[in-house]
Design a protein around this motif. Structure first.
Motif, PDB file in Angstrom:
ATOM      1  N   TRP A 104       0.845  -1.215   0.000  1.00 22.50           N
ATOM      2  CA  TRP A 104       0.000   0.000   0.000  1.00 22.50           C
ATOM      3  C   TRP A 104       0.870   1.251   0.000  1.00 22.50           C
ATOM      4  N   SER A 110       2.225   1.821  -3.407  1.00 17.37           N
ATOM      5  CA  SER A 110       1.202   2.313  -4.354  1.00 17.37           C
ATOM      6  C   SER A 110       0.968   3.801  -4.169  1.00 17.37           C
ATOM      7  N   LYS A 111       1.020   4.276  -2.921  1.00 16.64           N
ATOM      8  CA  LYS A 111       0.828   5.716  -2.687  1.00 16.64           C
ATOM      9  C   LYS A 111       2.010   6.511  -3.243  1.00 16.64           C
TER      10      LYS A 111
END
Length: 267
Positions: A254, A257-258
């Motif tokens: 995550w 992905s950011k």
């Protein structure tokens, strides 16, 4: 906040219910996975599970991690100010900063676990007296860092945990480079407003303070809300005896992905 501040992921390796060899193995794995920070905590007894289970001391672990690791930042989430003289804390922090080559984060707080105090002979006091002591100690620590020889390798980042609106957030505004909150998105939004007011009162640019939050029990949707409020350091905790890193792997994906989707900062 700057145009682009990367998301970072910390893993708090609770020093409980495991042999030290297992803790060493776990910090090696956490660094290998690409986490940004490895935290422990500063207590003398387990906080969950068997109250008299296996447990190790924070600062000596951090010194070992400083030698063992090479890329990851390290620190306590958080040090208990009450357990050590302020100038000694400054010297210990400076020393680990040098051992690690400038990867030490000085995470600190006022203390709260009464058993630690009772069994090790420290005066527990009240939340107010412990916060006053933290405020005084941070002034002394910063003064010691300015005069100690050799000096720290960098401005050692100060992380302060807690959300008390009358004292803690004022101390954060005055001293912290990172503020660690356990709040959910609704509460965090309110606390950020209070922190902003304290920053105005003390003449601090709030954008200088990195917002740190817990991921324990959070959904991705909640993490997104915390991100939208400005959080950039996210921490997931693991405990012995097994130190299951499955969730850490998911949250690292995550994080990536950011950061991939974030705009590239101008040069």
């Amino acid at each position: 906040m700057p145009l682009f501040t990367p998301v970072r992921l910390g893993v708090q390796i609770a020093p409980q219910h495991a042999s030290y060899s297992k803790i060493r193995e776990t910090v090696e794995a956490v660094e290998g996975l690409g986490a940004d920070v490895a935290f422990n905590w500063d207590h003398f007894f387990p906080l969950s599970g068997e109250p008299d289970g296996l447990h190790f001391e924070s600062w000596t672990i951090l010194s070992a991690w400083a030698e063992q690791t090479s890329t990851i930042e390290i620190g306590a989430l958080v040090n208990c100010n009450s357990y050590r003289n302020a100038d000694l804390q400054a010297d210990m922090a400076r020393t680990i900063d040098h051992i690690s080559g400038g990867r030490f984060i000085f995470g600190t707080g006022a203390g709260w676990f009464e058993r630690d105090y009772d069994e090790y002979g420290y005066e527990f006091g009240t939340p107010g007296t412990r916060l006053n002591a933290l405020d005084d100690s941070l002034n002394r620590i910063e003064a010691r860092w300015a005069t100690i020889n050799p000096a720290p390798t960098r401005k050692i980042p100060v992380l302060i945990g807690g959300g008390g609106e009358k004292k803690t957030l004022r101390i954060v505004a005055q001293h912290a480079d990172i503020w660690h909150s356990f709040a959910d998105p609704t509460v965090l939004e309110h606390k950020l407003g209070v922190l902003g007011e304290w920053c105005e009162r003390v003449g601090r640019d709030m954008s200088e303070i990195e917002i740190s939050v817990e991921l324990r029990g959070r959904t991705v949707a909640q993490a997104e809300e915390l991100y939208d409020l400005g959080a950039r350091l996210f921490t997931i905790g693991v405990s012995g005896p097994d130190y299951d890193l499955t969730h850490a792997v998911d949250w690292l994906a995550w994080r990536d992905s950011k950061n991939v989707l974030a705009p590239v900062p101008a040069t």
